[in-house]
Design an enzyme around this catalytic site. Structure first.
Site, PDB file in Angstrom:
ATOM      1  N   LYS A  80      32.800  42.258  35.840  1.00  0.00           N
ATOM      2  CA  LYS A  80      33.315  42.779  37.110  1.00  0.00           C
ATOM      3  C   LYS A  80      32.759  41.979  38.291  1.00  0.00           C
ATOM      4  CE  LYS A  80      34.144  47.066  39.644  1.00  0.00           C
ATOM      5  NZ  LYS A  80      35.542  46.699  39.919  1.00  0.00           N
ATOM      6  N   MET A  82      43.494  43.752  33.255  1.00  0.00           N
ATOM      7  CA  MET A  82      44.402  44.818  33.699  1.00  0.00           C
ATOM      8  C   MET A  82      45.834  44.324  33.828  1.00  0.00           C
ATOM      9  SD  MET A  82      43.050  47.740  33.953  1.00  0.00           S
ATOM     10  CE  MET A  82      44.191  48.604  35.000  1.00  0.00           C
ATOM     11  N   ALA A 128      45.401  52.000  44.920  1.00  0.00           N
ATOM     12  CA  ALA A 128      44.554  53.020  44.286  1.00  0.00           C
ATOM     13  C   ALA A 128      43.372  52.345  43.601  1.00  0.00           C
ATOM     14  CB  ALA A 128      45.358  53.817  43.263  1.00  0.00           C
ATOM     15  N   HIS A 169      29.933  49.518  34.775  1.00  0.00           N
ATOM     16  CA  HIS A 169      31.097  48.703  34.400  1.00  0.00           C
ATOM     17  C   HIS A 169      30.707  47.550  33.485  1.00  0.00           C
ATOM     18  CE1 HIS A 169      33.119  50.799  37.710  1.00  0.00           C
ATOM     19  NE2 HIS A 169      34.254  50.420  37.141  1.00  0.00           N
ATOM     20  N   HIS A 170      31.734  46.959  32.886  1.00  0.00           N
ATOM     21  CA  HIS A 170      31.589  45.733  32.094  1.00  0.00           C
ATOM     22  C   HIS A 170      30.968  44.628  32.958  1.00  0.00           C
ATOM     23  CE1 HIS A 170      35.082  43.915  34.199  1.00  0.00           C
ATOM     24  NE2 HIS A 170      35.500  45.173  34.275  1.00  0.00           N
ATOM     25  N   PHE A 173      48.799  38.585  35.789  1.00  0.00           N
ATOM     26  CA  PHE A 173      49.248  38.997  34.442  1.00  0.00           C
ATOM     27  C   PHE A 173      48.366  38.508  33.296  1.00  0.00           C
ATOM     28  CE2 PHE A 173      51.208  35.160  32.514  1.00  0.00           C
ATOM     29  CZ  PHE A 173      51.097  34.294  33.585  1.00  0.00           C
ATOM     30  N   LYS A 174      47.489  37.536  33.581  1.00  0.00           N
ATOM     31  CA  LYS A 174      46.625  37.045  32.492  1.00  0.00           C
ATOM     32  C   LYS A 174      45.295  37.780  32.432  1.00  0.00           C
ATOM     33  CE  LYS A 174      48.183  32.288  32.284  1.00  0.00           C
ATOM     34  NZ  LYS A 174      47.677  30.908  32.255  1.00  0.00           N
TER      35      LYS A 174
HETATM   36  N1  LIG Z   1      42.792  50.602  40.140  1.00  0.00           N
HETATM   37  C1  LIG Z   1      42.394  50.677  38.869  1.00  0.00           C
HETATM   38  O1  LIG Z   1      42.627  51.676  38.173  1.00  0.00           O
HETATM   39  C2  LIG Z   1      41.671  49.519  38.284  1.00  0.00           C
HETATM   40  C3  LIG Z   1      41.375  48.454  39.072  1.00  0.00           C
HETATM   41  N2  LIG Z   1      40.760  47.362  38.567  1.00  0.00           N
HETATM   42  C4  LIG Z   1      40.616  46.237  39.482  1.00  0.00           C
HETATM   43  O2  LIG Z   1      41.638  45.298  39.159  1.00  0.00           O
HETATM   44  C5  LIG Z   1      41.191  43.990  39.483  1.00  0.00           C
HETATM   45  C6  LIG Z   1      41.374  43.086  38.280  1.00  0.00           C
HETATM   46  O3  LIG Z   1      40.512  43.503  37.269  1.00  0.00           O
HETATM   47  P1  LIG Z   1      40.501  42.783  35.845  1.00  0.00           P
HETATM   48  O4  LIG Z   1      41.875  42.774  35.290  1.00  0.00           O
HETATM   49  O5  LIG Z   1      39.409  43.371  35.079  1.00  0.00           O
HETATM   50  O6  LIG Z   1      40.082  41.298  36.300  1.00  0.00           O
HETATM   51  P2  LIG Z   1      40.426  39.899  35.594  1.00  0.00           P
HETATM   52  O7  LIG Z   1      39.440  38.920  36.135  1.00  0.00           O
HETATM   53  O8  LIG Z   1      40.539  40.087  34.132  1.00  0.00           O
HETATM   54  O9  LIG Z   1      41.883  39.558  36.147  1.00  0.00           O
HETATM   55  C7  LIG Z   1      42.168  39.070  37.417  1.00  0.00           C
HETATM   56  C8  LIG Z   1      43.338  38.136  37.273  1.00  0.00           C
HETATM   57  O10 LIG Z   1      43.796  37.761  38.580  1.00  0.00           O
HETATM   58  C9  LIG Z   1      44.120  36.375  38.522  1.00  0.00           C
HETATM   59  N3  LIG Z   1      44.134  35.802  39.865  1.00  0.00           N
HETATM   60  C10 LIG Z   1      43.130  35.198  40.540  1.00  0.00           C
HETATM   61  N4  LIG Z   1      43.567  34.820  41.748  1.00  0.00           N
HETATM   62  C11 LIG Z   1      44.869  35.182  41.816  1.00  0.00           C
HETATM   63  C12 LIG Z   1      45.870  35.059  42.808  1.00  0.00           C
HETATM   64  N5  LIG Z   1      45.615  34.450  43.962  1.00  0.00           N
HETATM   65  N6  LIG Z   1      47.088  35.561  42.552  1.00  0.00           N
HETATM   66  C13 LIG Z   1      47.380  36.144  41.376  1.00  0.00           C
HETATM   67  N7  LIG Z   1      46.479  36.265  40.382  1.00  0.00           N
HETATM   68  C14 LIG Z   1      45.242  35.801  40.613  1.00  0.00           C
HETATM   69  C15 LIG Z   1      43.055  35.789  37.622  1.00  0.00           C
HETATM   70  O11 LIG Z   1      43.491  34.557  37.130  1.00  0.00           O
HETATM   71  P3  LIG Z   1      42.438  33.383  36.832  1.00  0.00           P
HETATM   72  O12 LIG Z   1      41.539  33.927  35.787  1.00  0.00           O
HETATM   73  O13 LIG Z   1      43.344  32.295  36.399  1.00  0.00           O
HETATM   74  O14 LIG Z   1      41.729  33.114  38.130  1.00  0.00           O
HETATM   75  C16 LIG Z   1      42.974  36.848  36.533  1.00  0.00           C
HETATM   76  O15 LIG Z   1      43.946  36.611  35.526  1.00  0.00           O
HETATM   77  C17 LIG Z   1      39.754  44.131  39.959  1.00  0.00           C
HETATM   78  O16 LIG Z   1      39.736  44.170  41.363  1.00  0.00           O
HETATM   79  C18 LIG Z   1      39.321  45.475  39.395  1.00  0.00           C
HETATM   80  O17 LIG Z   1      38.310  46.085  40.136  1.00  0.00           O
HETATM   81  C19 LIG Z   1      40.411  47.301  37.257  1.00  0.00           C
HETATM   82  C20 LIG Z   1      40.638  48.348  36.427  1.00  0.00           C
HETATM   83  C21 LIG Z   1      41.287  49.551  36.875  1.00  0.00           C
HETATM   84  O1  LIG Z   2      36.858  46.360  37.424  1.00  0.00           O
HETATM   85  C1  LIG Z   2      37.102  47.355  36.713  1.00  0.00           C
HETATM   86  O2  LIG Z   2      37.098  47.321  35.484  1.00  0.00           O
HETATM   87  C2  LIG Z   2      37.443  48.622  37.379  1.00  0.00           C
HETATM   88  N1  LIG Z   2      37.604  48.611  38.657  1.00  0.00           N
HETATM   89  C3  LIG Z   2      38.005  49.698  39.459  1.00  0.00           C
HETATM   90  C4  LIG Z   2      36.933  50.000  40.492  1.00  0.00           C
HETATM   91  O3  LIG Z   2      36.345  49.057  41.043  1.00  0.00           O
HETATM   92  O4  LIG Z   2      36.711  51.175  40.771  1.00  0.00           O
HETATM   93  C5  LIG Z   2      38.472  50.883  38.666  1.00  0.00           C
HETATM   94  C6  LIG Z   2      37.750  51.095  37.389  1.00  0.00           C
HETATM   95  O5  LIG Z   2      36.485  51.565  37.707  1.00  0.00           O
HETATM   96  C7  LIG Z   2      37.695  49.826  36.566  1.00  0.00           C
END
Ligand SMILES: NC(=O)C1=CN([C@@H]2O[C@H](COP(=O)(O)OP(=O)(O)OC[C@H]3O[C@@H](n4cnc5c(N)ncnc54)[C@H](OP(=O)(O)O)[C@@H]3O)[C@@H](O)[C@H]2O)C=CC1
Ligand SMILES: O=C(O)C1=N[C@H](C(=O)O)C[C@H](O)C1
Length: 262
Positions: A156, A13, A122, A152-153, A9-10
């Site tokens: 990632k 996404m 997904a 991507h940013h 949640f932090k």
């Molecule tokens: N399917 C889709 O449409 C999309 C998918 N994604 C995917 O979503 C994922 C997250 O992306 P994004 O939000 O950018 O990444 P972030 O790094 O911003 O967020 C990941 C979060 O997960 C937390 N985390 C780490 N380990 C654990 C754990 N064991 N249990 C629960 N939480 C944990 C992290 O906390 P901490 O920082 O404290 O370690 C952090 O807050 C990636 O795999 C990305 O590729 C992203 C965008 C769209």
């Molecule tokens: O990490 C991201 O930001 C994203 N991850 C997903 C991926 O790996 O395809 C979806 C989207 O591209 C954003």
């Protein structure tokens, strides 16, 4: 009301998904999960001021909130275990975390079937990305020579992106395994030609300012076709996440791709 828990949640996404759950009146946020969180209540975080929900740092403890849906935007090594945990407790996973191997997905699908629990993994929840993949699959019938450029940013973690891998899998269903380019080509700098999936090259660009973008570039004799998708705001993923949260409880299997629920 669907009772939802958000893992991660932090994160970029996870926080967007938490806001989405709070905004929808047919959803109830019963908790959020991050094993290293220091907060006890979501409202302790400035952007969620006034929004109360328990913060869990222990997987087993999340069960006390009785979630029906588990949204997961975490990291690959945690997400597989989280999804398994959810399914073992008949909680429907809605997973956006990328980096799952095909073998891990298959194992989780078997578990979901055994547990008669629906769910979704997904790699991309945006409608334009689903269409980009479907249009690309259609084009590959006529243009088997193709390269994928995903952008991507620069925060990632995984490369290539989950979307690029899924696109390549879908293209391979149509064009098969086919080498491209000059069979005698060499790389003066290792990696110059990108990753290789069934003969297709995947190039991963990481830059500040980008969010998520993909270009599928086809080439034929004397012509070319480029199919491009751009994500300008993470809010765009939320239509798909909300749709999945509403539909997963009506199914009894774990789907791999948003297109199965559209
Ligand atoms: N399917 C889709 O449409 C999309 C998918 N994604 C995917 O979503 C994922 C997250 O992306 P994004 O939000 O950018 O990444 P972030 O790094 O911003 O967020 C990941 C979060 O997960 C937390 N985390 C780490 N380990 C654990 C754990 N064991 N249990 C629960 N939480 C944990 C992290 O906390 P901490 O920082 O404290 O370690 C952090 O807050 C990636 O795999 C990305 O590729 C992203 C965008 C769209
Ligand atoms: O990490 C991201 O930001 C994203 N991850 C997903 C991926 O790996 O395809 C979806 C989207 O591209 C954003």
């Amino acid at each position: 009301m669907t009772k939802i828990l958000v893992a991660g949640f932090k994160g970029r996404m996870g926080a967007t998904a938490t806001h989405m759950v709070l905004k929808n009146t047919d959803f109830e946020l019963v908790g959020v999960y991050d094993p290293v969180a220091k907060e006890k209540d979501l409202a302790e975080i400035a952007e969620f001021a006034g929004q109360h929900a328990p913060v869990f740092t222990d997987l087993e403890a999340t069960l006390t909130a009785a979630p029906e849906v588990w949204i997961d935007f975490t990291v690959p090594k945690a997400a597989v275990a989280n999804t398994q945990f959810a399914l073992e407790h008949k909680i429907s996973p809605v997973v956006g975390t990328t980096g799952f191997t095909a073998a891990a997905i298959k194992k989780l699908q078997e578990l979901a079937a055994k547990q008669t629990t629906g769910g979704l993994i997904a790699p991309n929840f945006s409608l334009s990305a689903v269409l980009m993949m479907q249009f690309s699959k259609q084009a590959a019938k006529y243009f088997p020579d193709v390269e994928i450029i995903e952008m991507h940013h620069d925060n990632k973690l995984d490369a290539p992106s989950g979307t690029a891998i899924k696109t390549a899998e879908m293209l391979a269903e149509v064009r098969g395994d086919k080498p491209q380019g000059n069979p005698n080509e060499t790389e003066s700098l290792p990696g110059a030609r990108g990753a290789n999936y069934a003969g297709m090259r995947i190039h991963s660009v990481r830059l500040p300012g980008l969010i998520a973008h993909q270009q599928v570039q086809f080439g034929g004799v004397g012509e070319g076709l480029t199919i491009r998708q751009d994500t300008y705001d993470r809010e765009s993923f939320m239509t798909g996440v909300a749709l999945a949260c509403r539909k997963v409880r009506q199914t009894k299997q774990l789907y791999d791709g948003l297109e199965y629920l559209l």
